[in-house]
Design a protein around this motif. Structure first.
Motif, PDB file in Angstrom:
ATOM      1  N   SER A 545       0.812  -1.222   0.000  1.00 31.47           N
ATOM      2  CA  SER A 545       0.000   0.000   0.000  1.00 31.47           C
ATOM      3  C   SER A 545       0.842   1.267   0.000  1.00 31.47           C
ATOM      4  N   LYS A 546       2.087   1.185   0.468  1.00 33.88           N
ATOM      5  CA  LYS A 546       2.965   2.351   0.459  1.00 33.88           C
ATOM      6  C   LYS A 546       3.278   2.824  -0.958  1.00 33.88           C
ATOM      7  N   MET A 547       3.259   1.900  -1.898  1.00 34.55           N
ATOM      8  CA  MET A 547       3.789   2.180  -3.220  1.00 34.55           C
ATOM      9  C   MET A 547       2.883   3.147  -4.004  1.00 34.55           C
ATOM     10  N   PRO A 548       3.462   4.020  -4.812  1.00 32.62           N
ATOM     11  CA  PRO A 548       2.673   4.934  -5.635  1.00 32.62           C
ATOM     12  C   PRO A 548       2.122   4.227  -6.877  1.00 32.62           C
ATOM     13  N   GLY A 549       1.146   4.878  -7.518  1.00 37.58           N
ATOM     14  CA  GLY A 549       0.645   4.379  -8.789  1.00 37.58           C
ATOM     15  C   GLY A 549      -0.548   3.459  -8.654  1.00 37.58           C
ATOM     16  N   ASP A 550      -0.933   2.892  -9.790  1.00 39.71           N
ATOM     17  CA  ASP A 550      -2.046   1.947  -9.811  1.00 39.71           C
ATOM     18  C   ASP A 550      -1.586   0.584  -9.298  1.00 39.71           C
ATOM     19  N   ASP A 551      -2.481  -0.378  -9.319  1.00 38.59           N
ATOM     20  CA  ASP A 551      -2.138  -1.692  -8.771  1.00 38.59           C
ATOM     21  C   ASP A 551      -0.932  -2.299  -9.473  1.00 38.59           C
ATOM     22  N   TRP A 552      -0.867  -2.162 -10.787  1.00 36.67           N
ATOM     23  CA  TRP A 552       0.268  -2.752 -11.511  1.00 36.67           C
ATOM     24  C   TRP A 552       1.571  -2.127 -11.037  1.00 36.67           C
ATOM     25  N   GLN A 553       1.577  -0.782 -10.917  1.00 36.41           N
ATOM     26  CA  GLN A 553       2.799  -0.110 -10.494  1.00 36.41           C
ATOM     27  C   GLN A 553       3.141  -0.432  -9.031  1.00 36.41           C
ATOM     28  N   ASP A 656      34.048 -13.951  -9.570  1.00 36.31           N
ATOM     29  CA  ASP A 656      32.690 -14.463  -9.380  1.00 36.31           C
ATOM     30  C   ASP A 656      31.821 -13.275  -8.985  1.00 36.31           C
ATOM     31  N   PHE A 657      31.071 -12.742  -9.955  1.00 38.12           N
ATOM     32  CA  PHE A 657      30.307 -11.532  -9.687  1.00 38.12           C
ATOM     33  C   PHE A 657      28.953 -11.580 -10.383  1.00 38.12           C
ATOM     34  N   VAL A 658      28.078 -10.674  -9.943  1.00 35.75           N
ATOM     35  CA  VAL A 658      26.805 -10.442 -10.632  1.00 35.75           C
ATOM     36  C   VAL A 658      26.663  -8.947 -10.856  1.00 35.75           C
ATOM     37  N   LEU A 659      25.938  -8.596 -11.919  1.00 37.62           N
ATOM     38  CA  LEU A 659      25.641  -7.209 -12.248  1.00 37.62           C
ATOM     39  C   LEU A 659      24.176  -6.942 -11.944  1.00 37.62           C
ATOM     40  N   VAL A 660      23.907  -5.868 -11.224  1.00 35.52           N
ATOM     41  CA  VAL A 660      22.553  -5.508 -10.829  1.00 35.52           C
ATOM     42  C   VAL A 660      22.175  -4.188 -11.492  1.00 35.52           C
ATOM     43  N   ILE A 661      21.036  -4.171 -12.161  1.00 32.27           N
ATOM     44  CA  ILE A 661      20.535  -2.966 -12.821  1.00 32.27           C
ATOM     45  C   ILE A 661      19.122  -2.712 -12.310  1.00 32.27           C
ATOM     46  N   LEU A 662      18.878  -1.490 -11.835  1.00 32.10           N
ATOM     47  CA  LEU A 662      17.587  -1.151 -11.237  1.00 32.10           C
ATOM     48  C   LEU A 662      17.010   0.075 -11.928  1.00 32.10           C
ATOM     49  N   ASN A 663      15.786  -0.052 -12.396  1.00 35.46           N
ATOM     50  CA  ASN A 663      15.075   1.032 -13.075  1.00 35.46           C
ATOM     51  C   ASN A 663      13.892   1.462 -12.210  1.00 35.46           C
ATOM     52  N   PHE A 664      13.957   2.670 -11.667  1.00 33.66           N
ATOM     53  CA  PHE A 664      12.932   3.135 -10.737  1.00 33.66           C
ATOM     54  C   PHE A 664      11.869   4.007 -11.410  1.00 33.66           C
ATOM     55  N   THR A 665      11.758   3.899 -12.734  1.00 30.57           N
ATOM     56  CA  THR A 665      10.674   4.577 -13.447  1.00 30.57           C
ATOM     57  C   THR A 665       9.871   3.542 -14.219  1.00 30.57           C
ATOM     58  N   PRO A 666       8.624   3.885 -14.623  1.00 31.36           N
ATOM     59  CA  PRO A 666       7.806   2.945 -15.405  1.00 31.36           C
ATOM     60  C   PRO A 666       8.105   2.977 -16.900  1.00 31.36           C
ATOM     61  N   THR A 667       9.231   3.579 -17.250  1.00 37.15           N
ATOM     62  CA  THR A 667       9.615   3.689 -18.660  1.00 37.15           C
ATOM     63  C   THR A 667      10.558   2.562 -19.045  1.00 37.15           C
ATOM     64  N   ILE A 717      27.467  -3.627 -22.391  1.00 36.88           N
ATOM     65  CA  ILE A 717      26.308  -4.295 -22.974  1.00 36.88           C
ATOM     66  C   ILE A 717      25.293  -3.247 -23.373  1.00 36.88           C
ATOM     67  N   SER A 718      24.453  -3.573 -24.322  1.00 35.10           N
ATOM     68  CA  SER A 718      23.286  -2.766 -24.656  1.00 35.10           C
ATOM     69  C   SER A 718      22.073  -3.614 -24.316  1.00 35.10           C
ATOM     70  N   ILE A 719      21.229  -3.106 -23.452  1.00 35.69           N
ATOM     71  CA  ILE A 719      20.188  -3.935 -22.855  1.00 35.69           C
ATOM     72  C   ILE A 719      18.865  -3.196 -22.806  1.00 35.69           C
ATOM     73  N   THR A 720      17.782  -3.971 -22.903  1.00 33.91           N
ATOM     74  CA  THR A 720      16.455  -3.439 -22.662  1.00 33.91           C
ATOM     75  C   THR A 720      16.169  -3.563 -21.166  1.00 33.91           C
ATOM     76  N   ILE A 721      15.959  -2.423 -20.510  1.00 44.13           N
ATOM     77  CA  ILE A 721      15.709  -2.431 -19.066  1.00 44.13           C
ATOM     78  C   ILE A 721      14.208  -2.324 -18.841  1.00 44.13           C
ATOM     79  N   PRO A 722      13.607  -3.301 -18.186  1.00 48.46           N
ATOM     80  CA  PRO A 722      12.156  -3.305 -17.978  1.00 48.46           C
ATOM     81  C   PRO A 722      11.716  -2.155 -17.061  1.00 48.46           C
ATOM     82  N   PRO A 723      10.430  -1.826 -17.089  1.00 49.76           N
ATOM     83  CA  PRO A 723       9.919  -0.733 -16.260  1.00 49.76           C
ATOM     84  C   PRO A 723       9.776  -1.143 -14.795  1.00 49.76           C
ATOM     85  N   LEU A 724      10.137  -0.218 -13.901  1.00 49.31           N
ATOM     86  CA  LEU A 724      10.012  -0.466 -12.462  1.00 49.31           C
ATOM     87  C   LEU A 724      10.487  -1.877 -12.131  1.00 49.31           C
ATOM     88  N   ALA A 725      11.723  -2.150 -12.475  1.00 49.10           N
ATOM     89  CA  ALA A 725      12.202  -3.527 -12.354  1.00 49.10           C
ATOM     90  C   ALA A 725      13.683  -3.565 -12.037  1.00 49.10           C
TER      91      ALA A 725
END
Length: 733
Positions: A545-553, A656-667, A717-725
């Protein structure tokens, strides 16, 4: 025959005011007509007549008072003998008992010495009520501290709650009182009646060391033998030190026993400890949690306190069963490979009249001065950490949970309130320390003693501090000046992160520093990242419930938030209900809304948490180096306009590593260029926007990195970053 006692002593025994009954009652040698005689005295208010049985002979005692004091002077005997008392009551049939006043002290000098020094770490082994067999007679040995009392008695149904019957022996140097009462057995209810020089009527107190308590609203203590449980967790206990090491994955499910799940249509509706274990353990095992943390399980009178206002520190609350049932709960968790942590509350205690407050008529456990002894925020009393009684009581209590219940970790509540004398106090409402400062020197020493004692007694046990200030060295060893905790809750990270994620994505670009600031201090302590019960109550709303936006967001934001938590340096903790998206705020008086799992989005969120736990355990890069810069590297924190951050997590082997990418917009970001350590194929370990979690399924499944410097990395890399993901990538082997 005239009595061997004065009228004053007869009166004081009869009215209950005599403070040293063992000097009067039982067998004693006295001078009668210049000759040494053996006299037997007993006080039985219910007796119409009283007879002593010595071997096969009977001797009728003479009544000295209407209240029930009796005496017999043996004509020839000079040495003490074993005897029983045959009681002929005013009502009912006669019965035979052993007399409590024929037994010598059962406390050894070593326990008395440690108690007097304030260095006893296992005081529960002799304090409280312990069923014992003495000289072939079953009974219970009682020991309690009340140094300022003029008289202490054990009362219960076995003596009609009459404080004159079983008055205790006092050890003046240690302030302890003791008695062995025959025929008092497991299951008997009892309290201590405490007479003080300044207060009338006497106080009626529960046993501070009671192992079991009457179900609220009752407040009596219950005699309980806790030694008989047969544990089946040998493998867990033998490997616990390694399992709970700081380079291992630790993912904590925080829960409140009374509201996780309830019976349907029953009152009070609680699952007991065993029922909870049978349902919870497979649930947590399936979700991949390594630990469960319980809000306080010690006895407390008031449900809405959630267990944080305690009256019975040594008694698992009777709301959910008996001590053996709680042992079963822990045992089942261990056999499934799940550690058990409990919230421990040494900062303050409940003021209820039957509890610790003014226990012997004085501030025995708390400070008398309200500027030191009162928590105005919570309406509770504050322990006086400088008193030996408090040190013995609390240090032993911490050890007790590890010893008798195999607890794997203690999370200390409200540490900040212990460290600062002016905590939540205005000027003039607190007393500076001896150097004029605001630090609580006695509490600091106590916390160090607590951590050293627990780690010394049980090296595999871990300790946690809920400490909300910038106090230095909370999780540093005591020999370097630290407090000695293994971990500290990262309250700053929690506050900044929630403040950021609750903002509408359109404004997040102005606040990106709230995300990146935590890495300035991330390795100053061994941090736990907590989204705890405190963040989903009192109008703060649930995580979803804290989160902004509609149910999907809202769902997308929560999935993104959890991905961020699991990949940020530190161990992680999530309060129950957050794993499947509880809409309602948490309440202690009802069950979680389990019916929500009928909906795919809630099931998807639960699946995400399960997969994050799995990745956290499998990938060494996400848990081996949580507390050192060598385990973390920023890739890019500069793209505030798009609210995107990226970083690398590394194992002890930096390759031994991982790469983390975070997109905080719905774009959706297409062809987004990010630097990586080397060229080659990369696999997607996690995409929080996956359709499996209820997302839009944007993003790439095949990612290839090419040589060419970018973001100070040798490849990109060139990557497609998903929305809010959030996306977690790893080079393919």
């Amino acid at each position: 025959m005239s009595s061997t006692l004065s009228k004053d002593i007869i009166a004081s025994i009869s009215d209950g005011s005599h403070g040293d009954p063992f000097s009067v009652l039982g067998l004693h040698k006295v001078k009668v007509d210049g000759k040494t005689k053996l006299v037997l005295r007993a006080f039985r208010p219910e007796a119409n007549a009283l007879t002593a049985i010595v071997g096969k002979k009977k001797y009728e005692l003479e009544r000295l008072s209407d209240e029930g004091l009796f005496e017999y002077v043996f004509a020839r005997r000079k040495n003490k003998v074993s005897y029983q008392l045959e009681v002929e009551p005013y009502d009912g049939e006669s019965f035979t008992i052993s007399d409590a006043y024929q037994y010598d002290s059962l406390i050894d000098d070593f326990n008395l010495q440690l108690w007097g020094e304030g260095t006893h770490k296992k005081a529960y082994e002799f304090m409280g009520a312990h069923p014992r067999t003495v000289d072939g007679v079953e009974g219970t040995h009682f020991v309690v501290t009340a140094p300022s009392a003029s008289r202490v008695s054990v009362v219960g149904g076995f003596n009609n709650w009459d404080g004159r019957v079983h008055r205790m022996r006092k050890f003046h140097d240690q302030g302890l009182w003791e008695i062995f009462i025959p025929h008092v057995i497991e299951g008997d209810y009892y309290k201590y009646e405490i007479k003080t020089p300044v207060q009338d009527p006497p106080l009626l107190k529960s046993d501070p060391f009671a192992f079991y308590s009457e179900l609220r609203p009752g407040t009596a203590s219950i005699v309980k033998d806790i030694e008989g449980y047969e544990w089946g967790d040998k493998n867990w206990m033998e490997n616990r030190t390694e399992t709970q090491a700081k380079d291992q994955p630790i993912s904590v499910y925080e829960m409140h026993l009374g509201s996780w799940r309830r019976k349907v249509g029953e009152e009070p509706g609680f699952l007991n400890y065993r029922e909870t274990a049978d349902q919870l353990v497979p649930y947590l095992k399936n979700l991949g949690y390594t630990h469960v943390e319980l809000l306080p399980v010690a006895e407390h009178p008031y449900d809405p306190s959630w267990g944080y206002q305690i009256t019975g520190y040594y008694a698992p609350t009777s709301r959910f069963g008996e001590p053996e049932d709680f042992m079963y709960f822990v045992d089942q968790c261990h056999q499934a490979g799940i550690g058990v942590l409990v919230d421990w509350v040494p900062a303050h205690f409940a003021k209820d009249e039957h509890g610790l407050r003014r226990f012997d008529g004085t501030g025995l456990f708390e400070h008398d001065d309200p500027r030191k002894g009162e928590h105005k925020d919570w309406g509770t009393s504050i322990f006086n950490f400088g008193r030996n009684e408090v040190k013995n009581f609390l240090i032993s209590n911490a050890v007790y949970w590890c010893d008798k219940f195999h607890i794997d970790g203690l999370r200390v509540d409200a540490v900040a309130s212990m460290l600062y004398l002016d905590y939540s106090r205005d000027e003039g409402e607190w007393v500076p320390n001896e150097y004029g400062g605001r630090e609580n020197i006695e509490a600091i020493e106590f916390l160090r003693n607590f951590n050293d004692s627990v780690h010394e007694q049980y090296p595999g046990v871990i300790t946690f501090a809920e400490e909300s200030t910038s106090w230095g060295g909370v999780s540093k060893p005591t020999d370097t000046g630290g407090l000695g905790f293994d971990f500290k809750w990262n309250m700053g990270w929690m506050n900044d992160t929630l403040s950021y994620i609750e903002k509408d994505p359109i404004y997040r670009k102005y606040h990106q520093d709230q995300l990146t600031f935590s890495l300035i201090y991330a390795f100053s302590e061994n941090f736990i990242l907590p989204f705890s019960h405190d963040e989903v109550v009192h109008m703060k709303e649930s995580m979803l419930s804290k989160m902004p936006g509609d149910d999907w967001q809202k769902f997308a934001n929560v999935r993104l938030l959890y991905t961020y938590m699991y990949t940020h340096p530190g161990k992680n903790l999530l309060f129950m209900g957050g794993e499947f998206g509880q809409w309602s705020e948490w309440s202690e008086d009802r069950s979680l809304d389990w019916h929500l799992l009928e909906w795919e989005k809630h099931k998807g969120l639960q699946q995400l948490v399960k997969d994050l736990n799995g990745i956290n355990q499998k990938e060494k890069a996400l848990h081996e180096v949580d507390f050192d810069w060598r385990g973390f590297e920023w890739v890019d924190i500069s793209d505030a306009d798009n609210s995107i951050i990226s970083y690398i997590r590394k194992a002890k082997d930096p390759d031994d590593f991982v790469l983390v990418i975070l997109n905080f917009t719905p774009t959706v970001q297409y062809g987004y260029k990010i630097g990586v350590p080397h060229a080659g194929e990369y696999e997607v370990l996690m995409n929080s926007d996956s359709e499996f979690y209820g997302g839009s399924n944007a993003g790439d499944s095949h990612i290839h990195a090419e040589w060419g410097e970018w973001h100070n990395q040798k490849a990109h890399i060139s990557i497609t970053i998903p929305p809010l993901a959030g996306v977690i990538l790893k080079p393919k082997s």
